[in-house]
Design a protein around this motif. Sequence first.
Motif, PDB file in Angstrom:
ATOM      1  N   GLU A 297       0.814  -1.278  -0.183  1.00  0.00           N
ATOM      2  CA  GLU A 297      -0.069  -0.047  -0.020  1.00  0.00           C
ATOM      3  C   GLU A 297       0.816   1.143   0.063  1.00  0.00           C
ATOM      4  O   GLU A 297       0.620   2.040  -0.740  1.00  0.00           O
ATOM      5  N   PHE A 298       2.023   1.219   0.776  1.00  0.00           N
ATOM      6  CA  PHE A 298       2.756   2.689   0.805  1.00  0.00           C
ATOM      7  C   PHE A 298       3.693   2.531  -0.639  1.00  0.00           C
ATOM      8  O   PHE A 298       3.673   3.944  -0.937  1.00  0.00           O
ATOM      9  N   SER A 299       3.925   1.583  -1.297  1.00  0.00           N
ATOM     10  CA  SER A 299       4.424   1.819  -2.358  1.00  0.00           C
ATOM     11  C   SER A 299       3.439   2.137  -3.561  1.00  0.00           C
ATOM     12  O   SER A 299       3.831   2.927  -4.276  1.00  0.00           O
ATOM     13  N   LYS A 300       2.369   1.813  -3.331  1.00  0.00           N
ATOM     14  CA  LYS A 300       1.296   2.480  -4.444  1.00  0.00           C
ATOM     15  C   LYS A 300       0.943   3.842  -4.173  1.00  0.00           C
ATOM     16  O   LYS A 300       0.909   4.417  -5.095  1.00  0.00           O
ATOM     17  N   ASN A 301       0.984   4.094  -2.765  1.00  0.00           N
ATOM     18  CA  ASN A 301       0.613   5.692  -2.538  1.00  0.00           C
ATOM     19  C   ASN A 301       1.640   6.682  -2.714  1.00  0.00           C
ATOM     20  O   ASN A 301       1.250   7.903  -3.104  1.00  0.00           O
ATOM     21  N   TYR A 302       2.874   6.048  -2.914  1.00  0.00           N
ATOM     22  CA  TYR A 302       4.075   7.145  -3.156  1.00  0.00           C
ATOM     23  C   TYR A 302       4.104   7.227  -4.540  1.00  0.00           C
ATOM     24  O   TYR A 302       4.397   6.341  -5.320  1.00  0.00           O
ATOM     25  N   THR A 303       4.109   8.645  -4.968  1.00  0.00           N
ATOM     26  CA  THR A 303       4.520   8.912  -6.257  1.00  0.00           C
ATOM     27  C   THR A 303       5.581   9.837  -6.362  1.00  0.00           C
ATOM     28  O   THR A 303       5.371  10.880  -5.827  1.00  0.00           O
ATOM     29  N   PRO A 304       6.781   9.696  -7.007  1.00  0.00           N
ATOM     30  CA  PRO A 304       7.671  10.631  -7.048  1.00  0.00           C
ATOM     31  C   PRO A 304       7.446  11.884  -7.727  1.00  0.00           C
ATOM     32  O   PRO A 304       6.701  11.722  -8.775  1.00  0.00           O
TER      33      PRO A 304
END
Length: 398
Positions: free
Chosen positions: A182-189
């Motif tokens: 979930e954290f990797s999905k929500n994180y957008t560079p």
Amino acid sequence: MGKHEVGTPKYIANRIKAKGLQKLRWYCQMCEKQCRDENGFRCHMSSESHQRQLLLFADNTDKYINNFNKEFESGFLELLKRQFGTKRVHANRVYQDYIADRYHLHMNCTQWETLTDFVKWLGREGKCKVDETEKGWHVQYIDHDPETIAMQEALGRKEKLDRDDQEKMMAFIENQIEKGKEFSKNYTPVYAEFVRPSEEYKVVVNLKVETKSDEDMKNNNLLASNSLKNDYKRGGCSSSGNSKVSKNCGRRGEKRTLSALDEIIKDEENKKAHINRKDYWLVEGIVVKVIAKSLGEKYYTKKGVVTGVPDRYAATVTMLDSGHKLKLDQEHLETVIPAIGRPVRVVNGAYRGCSAILRELDQKKFCVTIEISSGPLKGRIVDRVEYGDICKLHNVDM
């Protein structure tokens, strides 16, 4: 005709016959008398003592039969339980061992005419598990002892708790994996365009390279390889020369928050320590010290090598000074701590069975710091290991 003289062949032959088992048809259960031939049995049947026993039997037949049944059943089951336990065994084999006793109770005085009838009765009463094959009837004793039943129930509860702990651990790991996804999905560079005020503006990149000594690099590697180091968990300062680490350690009262990976590693090591912690520790190839004063000054406080482990709590020890071989109990031995830098074997605890190198020795806290030297955990630093959990290895090439 008088008795034969002692020592004559006839006297010896009669003694040999009297010792062994005789024919069952010439045995009187009421009088508990064994006759050696048909003539002797006929004379016994007409004797006055036998007639009195028959009158007593006729007055209360059921009482005598029930007593004989109980005595035969208890003797048969006691032999089955003591000699074979709960193993499946041929019924005739148990019966042959039972009648080997000269003073056993014969089956012809019970309510069962044959061994097959008796075995079927045991199965109907639930005292044994019985089954018939081509080779005959087999029996298996059912232990109804309350202590045995309680021990089996305790083992079942323990296995259930172990399974529950394992399921909880797997659920925790799956939860951490889901959180990471979930954290990797929500994180957008966020990307920004590089803009210079003018063409003459110079872009300067200052890469500050710090030179570190070999000792500092070694200390940093040791600290990084052991994520569960107790001093580092409490926020205590390490001996590293890294300025960033020293700065973080200098903040008193501030605790380091464990990451999800650190928590998983910590739980796994605690579980491993709980499983591998045993009440026995003897293995081959370690050096031990004799602490039993009862063996005398010749062996007391002397060291030897464990060359064999016949069972969990005993070992065959070859003494280093004399070469004598002794079989000693675990209570009469203790582990030996070598010098720093020497190889050891972890004999108890989370890393039981691993080979390691002794790195530090804390005499005040009676513990050591070791470095795992083999296996998939090679290079891991483990501190606060008790003296009794490691032991010196014998004749290991460094």
